[in-house]
Design an enzyme around this catalytic site. Structure first.
Site, mmCIF file in Angstrom:
data_model
loop_
_atom_site.group_PDB
_atom_site.id
_atom_site.type_symbol
_atom_site.label_atom_id
_atom_site.label_comp_id
_atom_site.label_asym_id
_atom_site.label_seq_id
_atom_site.Cartn_x
_atom_site.Cartn_y
_atom_site.Cartn_z
ATOM 1 N N ASN A 1 3.793 3.105 9.734
ATOM 2 C CA ASN A 1 2.783 4.002 9.159
ATOM 3 C C ASN A 1 3.447 5.138 8.393
ATOM 4 O O ASN A 1 4.482 5.668 8.801
ATOM 5 C CB ASN A 1 1.772 4.493 10.202
ATOM 6 C CG ASN A 1 2.373 5.166 11.404
ATOM 7 O OD1 ASN A 1 3.471 4.837 11.816
ATOM 8 N ND2 ASN A 1 1.655 6.101 11.983
ATOM 9 N N GLU B 1 0.334 -1.771 9.355
ATOM 10 C CA GLU B 1 -0.046 -3.151 9.045
ATOM 11 C C GLU B 1 -0.242 -3.350 7.546
ATOM 12 O O GLU B 1 0.142 -4.363 6.978
ATOM 13 C CB GLU B 1 -1.352 -3.524 9.758
ATOM 14 C CG GLU B 1 -1.267 -3.518 11.275
ATOM 15 C CD GLU B 1 -1.657 -2.189 11.900
ATOM 16 O OE1 GLU B 1 -1.285 -1.136 11.349
ATOM 17 O OE2 GLU B 1 -2.322 -2.202 12.931
ATOM 18 N N GLU C 1 2.442 8.683 6.717
ATOM 19 C CA GLU C 1 1.386 9.703 6.621
ATOM 20 C C GLU C 1 1.632 10.648 5.459
ATOM 21 O O GLU C 1 2.676 10.599 4.795
ATOM 22 C CB GLU C 1 1.292 10.453 7.962
ATOM 23 C CG GLU C 1 0.886 9.503 9.087
ATOM 24 C CD GLU C 1 0.630 10.190 10.425
ATOM 25 O OE1 GLU C 1 0.990 11.376 10.587
ATOM 26 O OE2 GLU C 1 0.070 9.507 11.304
ATOM 27 N N CYS D 1 -7.376 -2.344 8.045
ATOM 28 C CA CYS D 1 -6.259 -3.308 8.079
ATOM 29 C C CYS D 1 -6.783 -4.725 8.319
ATOM 30 O O CYS D 1 -6.267 -5.690 7.753
ATOM 31 C CB CYS D 1 -5.247 -2.920 9.149
ATOM 32 S SG CYS D 1 -4.315 -1.435 8.708
ATOM 33 N N CYS E 1 -6.744 -1.457 12.765
ATOM 34 C CA CYS E 1 -7.988 -0.748 12.460
ATOM 35 C C CYS E 1 -8.849 -1.613 11.522
ATOM 36 O O CYS E 1 -8.389 -2.633 10.989
ATOM 37 C CB CYS E 1 -7.688 0.607 11.828
ATOM 38 S SG CYS E 1 -7.217 0.509 10.088
ATOM 39 N N CYS F 1 -1.605 2.806 7.197
ATOM 40 C CA CYS F 1 -1.220 2.180 8.471
ATOM 41 C C CYS F 1 -0.036 1.235 8.272
ATOM 42 O O CYS F 1 0.152 0.662 7.185
ATOM 43 C CB CYS F 1 -2.370 1.352 9.019
ATOM 44 S SG CYS F 1 -3.805 2.284 9.550
HETATM 45 N N1 THU Z 1 -2.172 3.574 12.549
HETATM 46 C C1 THU Z 1 -1.490 2.445 12.228
HETATM 47 O O1 THU Z 1 -0.444 2.506 11.558
HETATM 48 N N2 THU Z 1 -1.975 1.257 12.651
HETATM 49 C C2 THU Z 1 -3.076 1.099 13.449
HETATM 50 O O2 THU Z 1 -3.422 -0.021 13.793
HETATM 51 C C3 THU Z 1 -3.841 2.267 13.869
HETATM 52 C C4 THU Z 1 -3.415 3.564 13.301
HETATM 53 C C5 THU Z 1 -1.622 4.860 12.134
HETATM 54 C C6 THU Z 1 -2.424 5.608 11.097
HETATM 55 C C7 THU Z 1 -1.975 7.031 11.359
HETATM 56 O O3 THU Z 1 -0.739 7.250 10.706
HETATM 57 C C8 THU Z 1 -1.727 7.062 12.854
HETATM 58 O O4 THU Z 1 -1.557 5.721 13.248
HETATM 59 C C9 THU Z 1 -2.838 7.692 13.656
HETATM 60 O O5 THU Z 1 -4.057 7.131 13.364
#
Ligand code: THU
Length: 163
Positions: free
Chosen positions: A63, A76, A65, A116, A113, A74
């Site tokens: 991920n 994925e 940000e 994704c 999520c 994310c």
């Molecule tokens: N996140 C992911 O990378 N994958 C997921 O399946 C759920 C959430 C990340 C997004 C964000 O950077 C952090 O987790 C918190 O939501």
């Protein structure tokens, strides 16, 4: 007519990585390595993803940000878009997702999520074969779904666009 329908979701649950196949184990281990590459200063929730390509290659993602929160992505989707950009048209056989929470101790698996799932089903439909989803927690628990479609019933896809 008013018919009440039911969808049954079947998935697998494992207590240890040792119960998986060698490829599945390796893919999860690759996803665990990706966690270290996450950029998650805002959530402190680091996620690693690893895609197994149809030719056996691995592509990782984590991920990423951003100070403008919604601009982040994310793990994925980073993995899926990288895989498709680097190897256009090559199908995905599996995706593994691993997580490391820094804010709390308990660390069970997480599932992709909604956004994704939508991105992954596009590649599943494009290749015409299921993508297996392995969700691994730091507690050793693993959930396995046999296809993205299992996690996204009534998905919106190209068929809906084209009639
Ligand atoms: N996140 C992911 O990378 N994958 C997921 O399946 C759920 C959430 C990340 C997004 C964000 O950077 C952090 O987790 C918190 O939501």
């Amino acid at each position: 007519m008013n018919k009440r329908n039911e969808i049954i979701l079947q998935y697998h649950e494992y207590d240890s990585i040792d119960d998986l196949t060698i490829t599945e184990k390796e893919l999860i281990q690759f996803a665990l390595v990706q966690i270290q590459k996450a950029y998650a200063p805002y959530s402190e929730f680091k996620v690693g993803a690893a895609i197994l390509l149809a030719d056996g290659g691995f592509i990782g993602g984590s991920n990423q940000e951003n100070a403008a929160y919604p601009s982040g992505l994310c793990a994925e989707r980073v993995a899926a878009f990288s895989a498709s950009a680097i190897h256009p048209g090559k199908g995905f056989d599996m995706i593994a997702i691993a997580v490391q929470r820094t804010k709390e101790k308990a660390s069970g698996p997480i599932c992709p999520c909604g956004s994704c799932r939508q991105v992954l089903i596009e590649y599943e439909l494009r290749a015409g074969k299921p993508i297996r989803i392995l969700c691994a927690g730091a507690d050793g628990k693993i959930l396995v779904f046999e296809s993205v479609a299992d996690l996204l019933p009534f998905a919106f896809g190209p068929k809906e666009l084209n009639g």
